[in-house]
Write a protein that holds these residues in place. Structure first.
Motif, PDB file in Angstrom:
ATOM      1  N   ILE A 160      12.389   8.674  -0.592  1.00  0.00           N
ATOM      2  CA  ILE A 160      11.445   9.476   0.195  1.00  0.00           C
ATOM      3  C   ILE A 160      11.406   8.938   1.615  1.00  0.00           C
ATOM      4  N   ALA A 161      11.681   9.828   2.581  1.00  0.00           N
ATOM      5  CA  ALA A 161      11.843   9.397   3.971  1.00  0.00           C
ATOM      6  C   ALA A 161      10.526   9.055   4.641  1.00  0.00           C
ATOM      7  N   GLY A 162       9.454   9.727   4.304  1.00  0.00           N
ATOM      8  CA  GLY A 162       8.188   9.490   4.990  1.00  0.00           C
ATOM      9  C   GLY A 162       7.016  10.006   4.188  1.00  0.00           C
ATOM     10  N   SER A 163       5.813   9.769   4.713  1.00  0.00           N
ATOM     11  CA  SER A 163       4.586  10.201   4.045  1.00  0.00           C
ATOM     12  C   SER A 163       3.939  11.325   4.833  1.00  0.00           C
ATOM     13  N   TRP A 164       3.175  12.164   4.144  1.00  0.00           N
ATOM     14  CA  TRP A 164       2.499  13.270   4.810  1.00  0.00           C
ATOM     15  C   TRP A 164       1.326  13.759   3.967  1.00  0.00           C
ATOM     16  N   ILE A 165       0.445  14.470   4.622  1.00  0.00           N
ATOM     17  CA  ILE A 165      -0.651  15.157   3.954  1.00  0.00           C
ATOM     18  C   ILE A 165      -0.675  16.594   4.452  1.00  0.00           C
ATOM     19  N   GLY A 166      -1.169  17.513   3.626  1.00  0.00           N
ATOM     20  CA  GLY A 166      -1.220  18.909   4.027  1.00  0.00           C
ATOM     21  C   GLY A 166      -2.401  19.626   3.401  1.00  0.00           C
ATOM     22  N   VAL A 167      -2.881  20.631   4.093  1.00  0.00           N
ATOM     23  CA  VAL A 167      -3.953  21.475   3.575  1.00  0.00           C
ATOM     24  C   VAL A 167      -3.551  22.926   3.784  1.00  0.00           C
ATOM     25  N   ALA A 177      -4.697  21.207  -1.261  1.00  0.00           N
ATOM     26  CA  ALA A 177      -4.541  19.942  -0.549  1.00  0.00           C
ATOM     27  C   ALA A 177      -3.450  19.169  -1.274  1.00  0.00           C
ATOM     28  N   ARG A 178      -2.461  18.722  -0.505  1.00  0.00           N
ATOM     29  CA  ARG A 178      -1.320  18.045  -1.116  1.00  0.00           C
ATOM     30  C   ARG A 178      -0.929  16.859  -0.239  1.00  0.00           C
ATOM     31  N   GLY A 179      -0.319  15.886  -0.857  1.00  0.00           N
ATOM     32  CA  GLY A 179       0.098  14.726  -0.092  1.00  0.00           C
ATOM     33  C   GLY A 179       1.188  13.957  -0.797  1.00  0.00           C
ATOM     34  N   LEU A 180       1.997  13.269   0.005  1.00  0.00           N
ATOM     35  CA  LEU A 180       3.074  12.433  -0.515  1.00  0.00           C
ATOM     36  C   LEU A 180       3.073  11.132   0.279  1.00  0.00           C
ATOM     37  N   PHE A 181       2.954  10.034  -0.438  1.00  0.00           N
ATOM     38  CA  PHE A 181       2.881   8.728   0.202  1.00  0.00           C
ATOM     39  C   PHE A 181       3.940   7.832  -0.424  1.00  0.00           C
ATOM     40  N   ALA A 182       4.734   7.173   0.415  1.00  0.00           N
ATOM     41  CA  ALA A 182       5.805   6.321  -0.094  1.00  0.00           C
ATOM     42  C   ALA A 182       6.060   5.188   0.881  1.00  0.00           C
ATOM     43  N   GLY A 183       6.480   4.081   0.335  1.00  0.00           N
ATOM     44  CA  GLY A 183       6.796   2.949   1.185  1.00  0.00           C
ATOM     45  C   GLY A 183       7.310   1.778   0.390  1.00  0.00           C
ATOM     46  N   LYS A 184       7.852   0.793   1.089  1.00  0.00           N
ATOM     47  CA  LYS A 184       8.365  -0.419   0.479  1.00  0.00           C
ATOM     48  C   LYS A 184       7.272  -1.483   0.548  1.00  0.00           C
ATOM     49  N   LEU A 185       6.821  -1.945  -0.599  1.00  0.00           N
ATOM     50  CA  LEU A 185       5.754  -2.930  -0.664  1.00  0.00           C
ATOM     51  C   LEU A 185       6.291  -4.349  -0.526  1.00  0.00           C
ATOM     52  N   ALA A 191       7.128   2.132  -3.800  1.00  0.00           N
ATOM     53  CA  ALA A 191       6.191   2.940  -4.590  1.00  0.00           C
ATOM     54  C   ALA A 191       5.937   4.260  -3.896  1.00  0.00           C
ATOM     55  N   SER A 192       5.510   5.243  -4.691  1.00  0.00           N
ATOM     56  CA  SER A 192       5.166   6.556  -4.142  1.00  0.00           C
ATOM     57  C   SER A 192       4.025   7.157  -4.934  1.00  0.00           C
ATOM     58  N   LEU A 193       3.299   8.035  -4.268  1.00  0.00           N
ATOM     59  CA  LEU A 193       2.202   8.766  -4.896  1.00  0.00           C
ATOM     60  C   LEU A 193       2.250  10.202  -4.406  1.00  0.00           C
ATOM     61  N   ALA A 194       2.360  11.145  -5.328  1.00  0.00           N
ATOM     62  CA  ALA A 194       2.333  12.576  -5.013  1.00  0.00           C
ATOM     63  C   ALA A 194       1.073  13.173  -5.625  1.00  0.00           C
ATOM     64  N   ILE A 195       0.303  13.917  -4.823  1.00  0.00           N
ATOM     65  CA  ILE A 195      -0.950  14.492  -5.305  1.00  0.00           C
ATOM     66  C   ILE A 195      -1.021  15.961  -4.929  1.00  0.00           C
ATOM     67  N   SER A 196      -1.756  16.716  -5.718  1.00  0.00           N
ATOM     68  CA  SER A 196      -1.937  18.139  -5.444  1.00  0.00           C
ATOM     69  C   SER A 196      -3.272  18.598  -5.998  1.00  0.00           C
TER      70      SER A 196
END
Length: 710
Positions: A160-167, A177-185, A191-196
């Motif tokens: 996953i290249a980047g994180s974002w949120i959307g409404v 409301a949706r969002g995708l969060f990813a990164g190297k800890l 880790a990543s988190l996808a929500i909707s």
């Protein structure tokens, strides 16, 4: 052939001929898939596969299985709302009882989803593509994939290249409301988190209670973690969960009411309660044990609970048929797999274990028109099913251009079940036991071979032919109303499929084209029959059994043609013919002889046409999509009842998106069913109960979205 099909066939041919004549600046990128359980490109895989990209998923709003109907040629999903039980068909076969094993396997990241509950809604922004494999996929995807398989593929955190949120907001009270969060800890952990979160105020109206109904209310997430275990191994943990509080006012729109209108119900009670909890956890470990050799272990535990599901079927002021049920499923699966890619041979081999427990408790109120009072019943079903499979599929290269496919799966499935049925009072307290069958057992086994040849006529042209065998486990009936039907265990449905196809990907002329001709020969076709004879005894209630021999044959076409450097055209078409070669008819009545009838949910053609435009202007990237979905009329029952026939469907859709060259914001607009057409689908007629109702497709929906890159 319908006039729309006569138009679409020349269009598909024209797309191919234009590629020979037209020049374009860019090449359409290869489509990466894992249809054969190892990475490859769609144009080099010798199976018929449709791929829906992440771009199309997001821009077109393809967030549930029914959204693919009319886009993936030959795909049928009769139930159009995600909280309804789902059954998926391909090439005219697969639509059966959702509580039974399905003919189209559904997989999420190589984890199988069983039966037809809690499989529809995957509105998660980490989904990167859908792969729809047509034809039996038993060798690599298990015995319950007689008609094909659908794969939902999500990205690993490090992809996953980047994180974002959307409404988003839209008509009919749509909110999302949706969002995708990813990164190297850490260097070894990402880790990543996808929500909707998605809801609306309802697509329909109750004219008696004066309230909006047919509402969506769903929240879900998926969390993933990828751990590197040295330079040659890693493990991916995934957890997902869905909470769905939509209502069940989906099929109760009466056609036999003086005030009948599309998406209008008249139910006087609040018979639409629904709550679903679903989700699971998985761990996928992968080792690079040697050059070209990988070992994989996929461990999963999944489950769902529907409690309650309350639904009225008539939509009338006086309820004629209402169900209240609790459904619970828990499934453990373990797969061990080895893949080997060498100079002259590709090989996939493995073992699969699936243990599933399914519990079903249904209360029914039925009120026949001729009766003075309703009757009340309770049906209980508990099924424990274990499926063990060993498989291997090799792809040896016989010469520089010619390769073969040799595959085989052996399986053994066992089901232990219990059925019971009571008559109850109005409070659903049991008053009389009709039967109790606590100790039911059945088992089946078989071999599922696949043999094929593929030939690279040119570096960009692949031709292939194959023969494959598929089987679908049947097992015992659920919610059976008599001891005889409770004890019936049907044999597996069997199909032998003959397929030949060609795939072309031109460069630099920007054409992807595929065509596949197929013939399916079905034995022991499974169907639900009432008023049939079992072991010499007449059974009035519905029984799921081996009822027929059948065939389907046809042609699948898919194409994407670059018209200019920024505009491309897409098209897909399935031409289909189906018929029952024989059908069980114990009564001997001519009215019950379905031989020669078309199969349910087997439209003679389905098609999609689209245009995509991309241009850099006004300081950003502007994209526009327009697509047309066409589905021919189709019968929904084996009797081919004319009054129940689903009409021809036409949908016009649009999408616009703009992303500035600088700045984190993106905006988009999506319009589905732009003409606002309403179609009465999945019509249900039960004359003794005074029921003549249907569900309707979704109305025109308009959704505007704003997205912010973090």
């Amino acid at each position: 052939m319908h006039r729309a099909a006569r138009v679409l066939l020349p269009v598909a041919v024209a797309l191919g001929s234009q590629a020979v004549q037209a020049q374009a600046e860019n090449v359409l990128p290869p489509v990466l898939i894992t249809a054969e359980r190892m990475p490859g490109t769609a144009d080099k895989v010798p199976v018929s596969v449709a791929v829906i990209s992440q771009e199309d998923i997001e821009k077109k709003g393809l967030f549930q299985l029914n959204d693919l109907v009319g886009i993936v040629a030959g795909m049928a999903v009769p139930n159009g709302y995600s909280n309804m039980p789902q059954t998926v068909g391909l090439r005219g076969v697969g639509v059966s009882q959702p509580a039974m094993a399905q003919a189209v396997g559904i997989y999420v990241d190589d984890v199988p989803l069983l039966r037809g509950y809690a499989t529809a809604l995957w509105d998660l922004p980490d989904v990167v593509r859908y792969e729809v494999l047509r034809g039996p996929q038993g060798t690599l995807y298990g015995q319950n994939s007689t008609a094909g398989a659908v794969k939902l593929v999500s990205a690993d955190p490090d992809e996953i290249a980047g994180s974002w949120i959307g409404v988003g907001v839209g008509n009919l009270g749509q909110r999302e409301a949706r969002g995708l969060f990813a990164g190297k800890l850490t260097p070894d952990l990402s880790a990543s988190l996808a929500i909707s979160r998605r809801s609306n105020d309802g697509f329909a109206y109750n004219a008696t209670r004066h309230e909006d109904i047919n509402k969506l209310d769903a929240t879900q997430f998926r969390a993933k973690a990828k751990v590197l275990m040295g330079p040659s191994a890693h493990i991916v943990f995934a957890v997902d969960h869905l909470l769905d509080r939509s209502d069940t006012n989906t099929i109760n729109f009466p056609l036999n009411h003086p005030g009948a209108a599309p998406r209008v119900s008249f139910n006087a009670s609040d018979a639409g309660a629904f709550k679903r909890k679903a989700g699971g956890a998985s761990a996928t470990v992968e080792w690079d044990v040697a050059a070209g050799t990988k070992l994989r272990s996929i461990t999963s535990y999944r489950g769902y609970t529907d409690d309650p599901t309350v639904a009225d079927w008539s939509g009338l002021e006086v309820e004629r048929y209402e169900i209240s049920q609790q459904v619970r499923q828990r499934t453990f699966s373990q797969e061990l797999q080895v893949t080997w890619r060498g100079d002259g041979l590709d090989l996939v081999a493995g073992a699969m274990l699936v243990r599933d427990r399914f519990h079903f408790n249904r209360y029914v109120m039925s009120f026949p028109v001729a009766a003075t009072a309703p009757g009340y019943t309770q049906a209980l079903t508990d099924q424990q099913t274990q499926d063990v499979g060993l498989y291997a599929q090799a792809h040896p290269r016989l010469s520089e251009r010619l390769s073969a496919t040799l595959g085989l799966r052996g399986y053994h499935a066992r089901q232990d079940a219990a059925n019971a049925f009571w008559r109850t009072n109005a409070q659903f307290v049991p008053t009389q036991q009709v039967y109790d069958a606590p100790d039911l057992h059945t088992s089946e086994g078989g071999l599922l071979p696949r043999v094929g040849l593929d030939f690279n006529a040119t570096p960009t042209t692949l031709a292939y032919a194959s023969v494959a065998r598929g089987e679908k486990f049947a097992g015992f009936n659920r919610a059976a109303e008599s001891l005889i039907s409770a004890g019936v265990a049907a044999h597996p449905e069997k199909v032998t499929t003959y397929e030949a196809g060609v795939k072309l990907r031109s460069a630099p002329r920007r054409l992807n084209f595929s065509a596949a001709a197929f013939y399916n020969d079905y034995q022991d076709y499974l169907a639900s029959l009432g008023g049939t004879t079992v072991n010499g005894s007449l059974v009035a209630d519905s029984v799921f059994l081996n009822a027929a021999k059948a065939r389907t044959y046809g042609l699948d076409l898919e194409a994407e043609q670059g018209l200019t450097s920024s505009i491309s055209a897409t098209g897909s078409l399935e031409w289909l013919r189906s018929s029952f070669k024989s059908f069980l008819n114990p009564s001997g009545s001519a009215a019950s002889d379905f031989s020669g009838h078309e199969l349910p949910y087997a439209p003679r053609w389905s098609a999609a046409l689209g245009l995509k435009g991309r241009t850099s202007s006004a300081g950003g990237l502007l994209s526009a999509d327009a697509w047309l979905q066409l589905i021919a009329p189709q019968f929904i029952d084996a009797a081919n009842t004319a009054a129940l026939r689903a009409p021809r469907q036409t949908y016009v859709n649009f999408a616009l998106a703009y992303a500035p060259d600088s700045g984190p914001w993106q905006v988009s607009l999506r319009v589905r069913n732009a003409t606002g057409r309403a179609y009465a689908l999945a019509r249900n007629r039960i004359p003794p109960l005074g029921i003549d109702a249907a569900y309707y497709n979704a109305p025109r929906t308009v959704m505007a979205n704003l997205r912010y890159e973090l």
